[in-house]
Design a protein around this motif. Sequence first.
Motif, PDB file in Angstrom:
ATOM      1  N   ASP A  60      19.370 -16.267  19.328  1.00  0.00           N
ATOM      2  CA  ASP A  60      18.634 -15.306  18.295  1.00  0.00           C
ATOM      3  C   ASP A  60      18.380 -13.683  19.196  1.00  0.00           C
ATOM      4  O   ASP A  60      18.280 -12.776  18.303  1.00  0.00           O
ATOM      5  N   GLU A 116      19.239  -4.031  17.956  1.00  0.00           N
ATOM      6  CA  GLU A 116      19.890  -4.440  16.812  1.00  0.00           C
ATOM      7  C   GLU A 116      20.862  -5.782  16.623  1.00  0.00           C
ATOM      8  O   GLU A 116      21.120  -6.379  15.879  1.00  0.00           O
ATOM      9  N   SER A 130      18.446 -11.657  15.880  1.00  0.00           N
ATOM     10  CA  SER A 130      18.650 -12.170  14.487  1.00  0.00           C
ATOM     11  C   SER A 130      17.492 -11.760  13.784  1.00  0.00           C
ATOM     12  O   SER A 130      16.473 -11.495  14.423  1.00  0.00           O
ATOM     13  N   GLU A 131      17.528 -11.848  12.379  1.00  0.00           N
ATOM     14  CA  GLU A 131      16.492 -11.745  11.557  1.00  0.00           C
ATOM     15  C   GLU A 131      15.367 -12.495  11.896  1.00  0.00           C
ATOM     16  O   GLU A 131      14.041 -12.039  11.854  1.00  0.00           O
ATOM     17  N   SER A 132      15.558 -13.769  12.349  1.00  0.00           N
ATOM     18  CA  SER A 132      14.683 -14.747  12.475  1.00  0.00           C
ATOM     19  C   SER A 132      13.803 -14.116  13.781  1.00  0.00           C
ATOM     20  O   SER A 132      12.399 -14.325  14.083  1.00  0.00           O
ATOM     21  N   ARG A 178      13.422 -11.128  15.067  1.00  0.00           N
ATOM     22  CA  ARG A 178      12.957  -9.743  14.443  1.00  0.00           C
ATOM     23  C   ARG A 178      11.552 -10.425  13.789  1.00  0.00           C
ATOM     24  O   ARG A 178      10.477  -9.677  13.953  1.00  0.00           O
ATOM     25  N   GLU A 179      11.642 -11.124  13.005  1.00  0.00           N
ATOM     26  CA  GLU A 179      10.404 -11.682  12.200  1.00  0.00           C
ATOM     27  C   GLU A 179       9.342 -12.334  13.301  1.00  0.00           C
ATOM     28  O   GLU A 179       7.968 -12.000  13.111  1.00  0.00           O
TER      29      GLU A 179
END
Length: 138
Positions: A46, A107, A110-112, A114-115
């Motif tokens: 991630d 960048e 993963s979006e996970s 970042r969240e």
Amino acid sequence: MVRERSVWGVSEAAGGVAALRREDVIRVLDGCYDPCCEERRISVVDMGLIEDVEICGGRVGIRMLLTSGWCPFAARLTETIRERVGGLPGVEAVEVEVVWDPVWSPERMSESAREKLRLPLERLLPLREARIGRGGRR
């Protein structure tokens, strides 16, 4: 003709059928954590630290980035990866190579991830208000 494939200097004939799959290695890596991210359950996958996984027979080569050249846990992290991937059935050897090209950047996460690293607005607003209340002084 039997072609040769290499895992960073270890050559092996590519004629045999490898039972080990890249997906198996990635699944194990998804359970490996930099100690800085373990509490938030953000894996090396991630974080975007895994650059490449190469399998040749029972040998696994992993190219990995670090978020910083100053990472105090790099040796611990590479050892954890060697142990966990080495525990997969059919793995004879694991080599983890830290690479610096490309350079890691946020960048890659993963979006996970970042969240999980995002600070919620409800926690930021009181900090902002306190700073404004002091006239912007720290």
